[in-house]
Design a protein around this motif. Structure first.
Motif, short mmCIF file in Angstrom:
data_model
loop_
_atom_site.label_atom_id
_atom_site.label_comp_id
_atom_site.label_asym_id
_atom_site.label_seq_id
_atom_site.Cartn_x
_atom_site.Cartn_y
_atom_site.Cartn_z
N THR A 51 -24.80 -13.13 14.88
CA THR A 51 -24.56 -14.58 14.81
C THR A 51 -25.85 -15.39 14.86
O THR A 51 -25.91 -16.49 14.32
CB THR A 51 -23.69 -15.05 15.99
N ASP A 56 -22.34 -19.25 20.28
CA ASP A 56 -21.31 -18.51 19.55
C ASP A 56 -21.17 -17.10 20.10
O ASP A 56 -20.06 -16.59 20.27
CB ASP A 56 -21.68 -18.42 18.06
N ASP A 63 -14.11 -12.84 23.66
CA ASP A 63 -13.03 -12.40 22.79
C ASP A 63 -13.05 -10.89 22.61
O ASP A 63 -12.00 -10.24 22.59
CB ASP A 63 -13.16 -13.11 21.43
N THR A 92 -15.08 -8.23 15.23
CA THR A 92 -14.74 -9.54 15.79
C THR A 92 -15.76 -10.58 15.34
O THR A 92 -15.41 -11.71 14.99
CB THR A 92 -14.70 -9.48 17.33
N THR A 93 -17.03 -10.19 15.32
CA THR A 93 -18.08 -11.11 14.91
C THR A 93 -17.98 -11.44 13.42
O THR A 93 -18.12 -12.60 13.02
CB THR A 93 -19.47 -10.52 15.22
N ASP A 95 -15.30 -11.35 11.57
CA ASP A 95 -14.13 -12.22 11.41
C ASP A 95 -14.46 -13.66 11.80
O ASP A 95 -14.05 -14.62 11.14
CB ASP A 95 -12.95 -11.72 12.27
N TYR A 96 -15.20 -13.80 12.90
CA TYR A 96 -15.59 -15.13 13.37
C TYR A 96 -16.45 -15.84 12.33
O TYR A 96 -16.23 -17.02 12.01
CB TYR A 96 -16.33 -15.00 14.70
N ARG A 98 -16.68 -15.32 9.14
CA ARG A 98 -15.90 -15.66 7.94
C ARG A 98 -14.96 -16.85 8.21
O ARG A 98 -14.84 -17.75 7.39
CB ARG A 98 -15.08 -14.44 7.50
N LYS A 99 -14.33 -16.83 9.35
CA LYS A 99 -13.36 -17.88 9.68
C LYS A 99 -14.01 -19.25 9.76
O LYS A 99 -13.46 -20.25 9.30
CB LYS A 99 -12.67 -17.55 11.02
N TYR A 100 -15.17 -19.30 10.36
CA TYR A 100 -15.85 -20.59 10.55
C TYR A 100 -16.91 -20.83 9.49
O TYR A 100 -17.76 -21.70 9.64
CB TYR A 100 -16.44 -20.67 11.95
N GLN A 101 -16.87 -20.02 8.41
CA GLN A 101 -17.73 -20.21 7.25
C GLN A 101 -19.21 -20.27 7.62
O GLN A 101 -19.98 -21.02 7.05
CB GLN A 101 -17.33 -21.48 6.49
N LYS A 102 -19.57 -19.45 8.58
CA LYS A 102 -20.97 -19.40 8.99
C LYS A 102 -21.69 -18.27 8.26
O LYS A 102 -22.88 -18.08 8.40
CB LYS A 102 -21.09 -19.20 10.50
#
Length: 199
Positions: A51, A56, A63, A92-93, A95-96, A98-102
């Motif tokens: 990240t 984050d 999580d 998990t990272t 997914d995070y 991708r989800k928050y478009q980072k």
């Protein structure tokens, strides 16, 4: 103070993953606290390297351990516990991100192509006294797949088969990423050392 450190060292040294997992599966919360203490550094290391953001990373780590706790009943000792936990941290990272478009499109590339380090130059590190710190800054700029395998192999000391289990990447791809990323880092560090020697 020394006695406390010695006791803590003995606690970590005596960590028996099978015994701890079985206790957690029986519902012993104290055993899960021991597991967290044993692996929190590994999880944070993996997550933070992906990240590159402390806030984050802290959220994701929480999580990760929630997922570890809820999924531990499925752990069948077919791999090392550290490998299993690192895979949860990695997925998990991802997914995070991708989800928050980072995660940028370039982060997903399998090819370094004409990649070059843009923000870390010898000129910007005139006061840098530690080559290792410079290397870490370079690693942070690599595309995600490259810095992932570098971190898992060199810093967390996972084997090729373990990295394959964690990331799902074929071992040939892992070796290729390591070779190309190390070559890029070597060339950049040589330039840094040459610049440093000419100052």
């Amino acid at each position: 103070m020394l006695q406390l450190l010695d006791a803590r060292h003995r606690l970590l040294f005596m960590f028996n993953e099978k015994e701890v997992v079985l206790k957690i599966q029986r519902g012993e919360l104290r055993a899960f606290t021991l597991l967290v203490k044993q692996y929190e550094r590994l999880v944070f290391h993996v997550v933070q390297r992906l990240t590159l953001n402390q806030a984050d990373a802290e959220d994701i780590c929480q999580d990760v351990f929630l997922k570890v706790h809820s999924s531990l009943h499925t752990f069948a000792f077919q791999s090392k516990l550290s490998t299993w936990i690192a895979r949860i941290a990695y997925l998990t990272t991802i997914d995070y991100l991708r989800k928050y478009q980072k995660m940028k499109i370039s982060e997903l590339t399998d090819d370094l192509g004409d990649f070059y380090f843009t923000n870390v130059t010898p000129e910007k590190l005139l006061d840098e006294k530690d080559v290792a710190h410079y290397v870490h800054k370079l690693i942070d700029q690599l595309p995600l797949h490259y810095r992932t395998v570098l971190t898992l192999y060199h810093l967390d000391e996972f084997t090729y088969p373990e990295i394959e289990q964690i990331t799902g990447m074929p071992q040939g791809t892992i070796k290729s990423y390591l070779f190309r990323a190390r070559k890029l880092l070597k060339e950049s560090v040589e330039r840094y050392l040459k610049y440093d020697g000419n100052k």
